[in-house]
Design a protein around this motif. Sequence first.
Motif, PDB file in Angstrom:
ATOM      1  N   SER A  34       3.970   4.690  -2.039  1.00  0.00           N
ATOM      2  CA  SER A  34       2.987   4.884  -0.715  1.00  0.00           C
ATOM      3  C   SER A  34       1.587   4.350  -1.158  1.00  0.00           C
ATOM      4  CB  SER A  34       2.830   5.966  -0.180  1.00  0.00           C
ATOM      5  OG  SER A  34       2.247   7.066  -1.087  1.00  0.00           O
ATOM      6  N   THR A  64      -0.120  -2.786   4.575  1.00  0.00           N
ATOM      7  CA  THR A  64      -0.955  -3.227   3.774  1.00  0.00           C
ATOM      8  C   THR A  64      -0.440  -3.672   2.407  1.00  0.00           C
ATOM      9  OG1 THR A  64      -2.162  -1.079   3.369  1.00  0.00           O
ATOM     10  CG2 THR A  64      -2.964  -2.659   4.974  1.00  0.00           C
ATOM     11  N   SER A 123       5.108  10.819   3.930  1.00  0.00           N
ATOM     12  CA  SER A 123       5.211  11.495   5.097  1.00  0.00           C
ATOM     13  C   SER A 123       5.833  10.737   6.135  1.00  0.00           C
ATOM     14  CB  SER A 123       3.719  11.824   5.337  1.00  0.00           C
ATOM     15  OG  SER A 123       2.815  10.740   5.621  1.00  0.00           O
ATOM     16  N   GLN A 132       1.567   3.317   9.226  1.00  0.00           N
ATOM     17  CA  GLN A 132       1.324   2.218   8.151  1.00  0.00           C
ATOM     18  C   GLN A 132       2.461   2.008   7.162  1.00  0.00           C
ATOM     19  OE1 GLN A 132      -1.079   4.404   8.876  1.00  0.00           O
ATOM     20  NE2 GLN A 132      -2.648   3.865   9.810  1.00  0.00           N
ATOM     21  N   ASN A 167      12.145  15.260   2.196  1.00  0.00           N
ATOM     22  CA  ASN A 167      10.785  15.755   2.295  1.00  0.00           C
ATOM     23  C   ASN A 167      10.745  17.210   2.573  1.00  0.00           C
ATOM     24  OD1 ASN A 167       8.044  16.323   3.599  1.00  0.00           O
ATOM     25  ND2 ASN A 167       7.948  14.146   3.737  1.00  0.00           N
TER      26      ASN A 167
HETATM   27  P1  FAD Z   1       1.021  12.376   2.381  1.00  0.00           P
HETATM   28  O1  FAD Z   1       0.533  12.031   3.751  1.00  0.00           O
HETATM   29  O2  FAD Z   1       0.060  13.204   1.502  1.00  0.00           O
HETATM   30  O3  FAD Z   1       2.600  13.006   2.432  1.00  0.00           O
HETATM   31  C1  FAD Z   1       2.977  13.585   1.346  1.00  0.00           C
HETATM   32  C2  FAD Z   1       4.451  14.064   1.823  1.00  0.00           C
HETATM   33  O4  FAD Z   1       5.317  14.556   0.962  1.00  0.00           O
HETATM   34  C3  FAD Z   1       4.555  15.145   2.929  1.00  0.00           C
HETATM   35  O5  FAD Z   1       5.151  14.650   3.980  1.00  0.00           O
HETATM   36  C4  FAD Z   1       5.177  16.336   2.218  1.00  0.00           C
HETATM   37  O6  FAD Z   1       5.627  17.090   3.294  1.00  0.00           O
HETATM   38  C5  FAD Z   1       6.069  15.741   1.197  1.00  0.00           C
HETATM   39  N1  FAD Z   1       6.052  16.678   0.378  1.00  0.00           N
HETATM   40  C6  FAD Z   1       5.000  17.491  -0.381  1.00  0.00           C
HETATM   41  N2  FAD Z   1       5.666  18.005  -1.372  1.00  0.00           N
HETATM   42  C7  FAD Z   1       6.938  17.731  -1.532  1.00  0.00           C
HETATM   43  C8  FAD Z   1       8.083  18.135  -2.193  1.00  0.00           C
HETATM   44  N3  FAD Z   1       7.970  18.955  -3.428  1.00  0.00           N
HETATM   45  N4  FAD Z   1       9.244  17.718  -2.167  1.00  0.00           N
HETATM   46  C9  FAD Z   1       9.430  16.719  -1.074  1.00  0.00           C
HETATM   47  N5  FAD Z   1       8.348  16.202  -0.020  1.00  0.00           N
HETATM   48  C10 FAD Z   1       6.893  16.906  -0.381  1.00  0.00           C
HETATM   49  N6  FAD Z   1       0.152   3.714   3.618  1.00  0.00           N
HETATM   50  C11 FAD Z   1       1.223   3.298   3.155  1.00  0.00           C
HETATM   51  O7  FAD Z   1       2.307   3.987   2.282  1.00  0.00           O
HETATM   52  N7  FAD Z   1       1.103   1.758   2.786  1.00  0.00           N
HETATM   53  C12 FAD Z   1       0.402   1.251   3.409  1.00  0.00           C
HETATM   54  O8  FAD Z   1       0.375  -0.272   3.504  1.00  0.00           O
HETATM   55  C13 FAD Z   1      -0.893   1.827   4.205  1.00  0.00           C
HETATM   56  N8  FAD Z   1      -1.543   0.973   4.820  1.00  0.00           N
HETATM   57  C14 FAD Z   1      -2.535   1.625   5.347  1.00  0.00           C
HETATM   58  C15 FAD Z   1      -3.518   0.880   6.278  1.00  0.00           C
HETATM   59  C16 FAD Z   1      -4.752   1.445   6.945  1.00  0.00           C
HETATM   60  C17 FAD Z   1      -5.639   0.819   7.739  1.00  0.00           C
HETATM   61  C18 FAD Z   1      -4.689   2.861   7.030  1.00  0.00           C
HETATM   62  C19 FAD Z   1      -5.861   3.724   7.687  1.00  0.00           C
HETATM   63  C20 FAD Z   1      -3.879   3.661   6.172  1.00  0.00           C
HETATM   64  C21 FAD Z   1      -2.758   3.046   5.478  1.00  0.00           C
HETATM   65  N9  FAD Z   1      -1.759   3.839   4.724  1.00  0.00           N
HETATM   66  C22 FAD Z   1      -0.758   3.256   4.161  1.00  0.00           C
HETATM   67  C23 FAD Z   1      -1.907   5.351   4.533  1.00  0.00           C
HETATM   68  C24 FAD Z   1      -1.305   6.038   5.544  1.00  0.00           C
HETATM   69  O9  FAD Z   1      -1.670   6.281   6.549  1.00  0.00           O
HETATM   70  C25 FAD Z   1      -0.844   7.418   5.022  1.00  0.00           C
HETATM   71  O10 FAD Z   1      -2.088   8.001   4.575  1.00  0.00           O
HETATM   72  C26 FAD Z   1      -0.179   7.249   3.774  1.00  0.00           C
HETATM   73  O11 FAD Z   1       1.164   6.608   3.740  1.00  0.00           O
HETATM   74  C27 FAD Z   1       0.413   8.628   2.978  1.00  0.00           C
HETATM   75  O12 FAD Z   1       0.901   8.728   2.081  1.00  0.00           O
HETATM   76  P2  FAD Z   1       2.046   9.796   1.432  1.00  0.00           P
HETATM   77  O13 FAD Z   1       3.094   9.724   2.510  1.00  0.00           O
HETATM   78  O14 FAD Z   1       2.541   9.259   0.258  1.00  0.00           O
HETATM   79  O15 FAD Z   1       1.321  11.135   1.336  1.00  0.00           O
END
Ligand code: FAD
Length: 324
Positions: free
Chosen positions: A236, A254, A269, A273, A288
């Motif tokens: 991500s 992006t 999550s 995006q 998850n």
């Molecule tokens: P988090 O949102 O922190 O999620 C982590 C997840 O892991 C949670 O669901 C949680 O329940 C789970 N978890 C925690 N511990 C464990 C465990 N031990 N075992 C299993 N599950 C667990 N994001 C992208 O990915 N790609 C893009 O291209 C992108 N472009 C963006 C563009 C803009 C303009 C904006 C504003 C945001 C963009 N984002 C993008 C960011 C996006 O909005 C999210 O913030 C991002 O995808 C979240 O990353 P994540 O799921 O890794 O982290």
Amino acid sequence: MSILIYAESAEGKFRKVAFELASYAKKVAESLGTTVTAVTINTEDVSELSKYGVDKVLKVTNNKLSGFSARAYADVIKQAAQKEAAKLVLLSSTTDSIYLAPLVAVSLEAGFTSNVVGLPLSTTPFQVKRTAFSNKAFNITEIETDIKILGLAKNSYGIFESTDAINRVCTEEDFIPNIQDADFNVKVLSVEKGSGKVSIADADIVVSAGRGLKGPENWGIIEELANVLGAATACSKPVSDLGWRPHGEHVGQTGKPVATNLYIAIGISGAIQHIAGINSSKVKVVINSDPEAPFFKVADYGIVGDAFEIVPQLIEKFKAFKAQ
Ligand code: FAD
């Protein structure tokens, strides 16, 4: 009039999208009663294209083109299209081709549409189906210009060997386009390669992980799972922003688009995006610990639980399965 495809390669070898594009072009050529010509740039062995229905290959070999230059490559494709009097020019939807297609379209005064899924719905008028709004909808697009350019969405058609491959002769011709110095005003200074063994662009399976993995030191299980499955690794956006993984692995709106047969999302999550970039993957599996994670709404299969318990068990199961 022939159909021209740009058969992409990386480090001298065809990318899989080249074979999908050739398969697609062959089918379109059959319905139009025409032939398929491919243009290649610095590809070592082009003979494989014949299998997928290509009748003629224009081989370009030029050291100046060893690094990707959108303007220079677009110029090559334009000249190949003019040489063949091609009315239909087909490109894939890789990052490189997305840069190239509008440049080729402008130089040939052609209409262009990207993200095409499926064969043309009609040739007179010329209509195709394409995805829109980050793969949330389809639209039917009509191109009215004499020359038409299509960008085929990855994994939307498939790779098919041509039924007449054994009897058909595919000619290879060295093609020397006129390349201008002005084409190289924008230069690639360095290339950051993904650390995974399989590139995201060519992968059938992608194992992707997010902030739920807690830190870069925990990526061993992700790499091992990818290894067992012959998959590419991805992540991500925050994960690459934090420097846990290289930017080349960031997928989503992006980042890189992913259109694989199987996408496994671990500790991600499912923000809108992220989903926007992986939506056209055929089967989505989510692991998850939070049953309310939005990713489950778009998943085909979901496992609620701790990635640090589940992923090692999956690795063992896949290893045992492969050993059988
Ligand atoms: P988090 O949102 O922190 O999620 C982590 C997840 O892991 C949670 O669901 C949680 O329940 C789970 N978890 C925690 N511990 C464990 C465990 N031990 N075992 C299993 N599950 C667990 N994001 C992208 O990915 N790609 C893009 O291209 C992108 N472009 C963006 C563009 C803009 C303009 C904006 C504003 C945001 C963009 N984002 C993008 C960011 C996006 O909005 C999210 O913030 C991002 O995808 C979240 O990353 P994540 O799921 O890794 O982290």
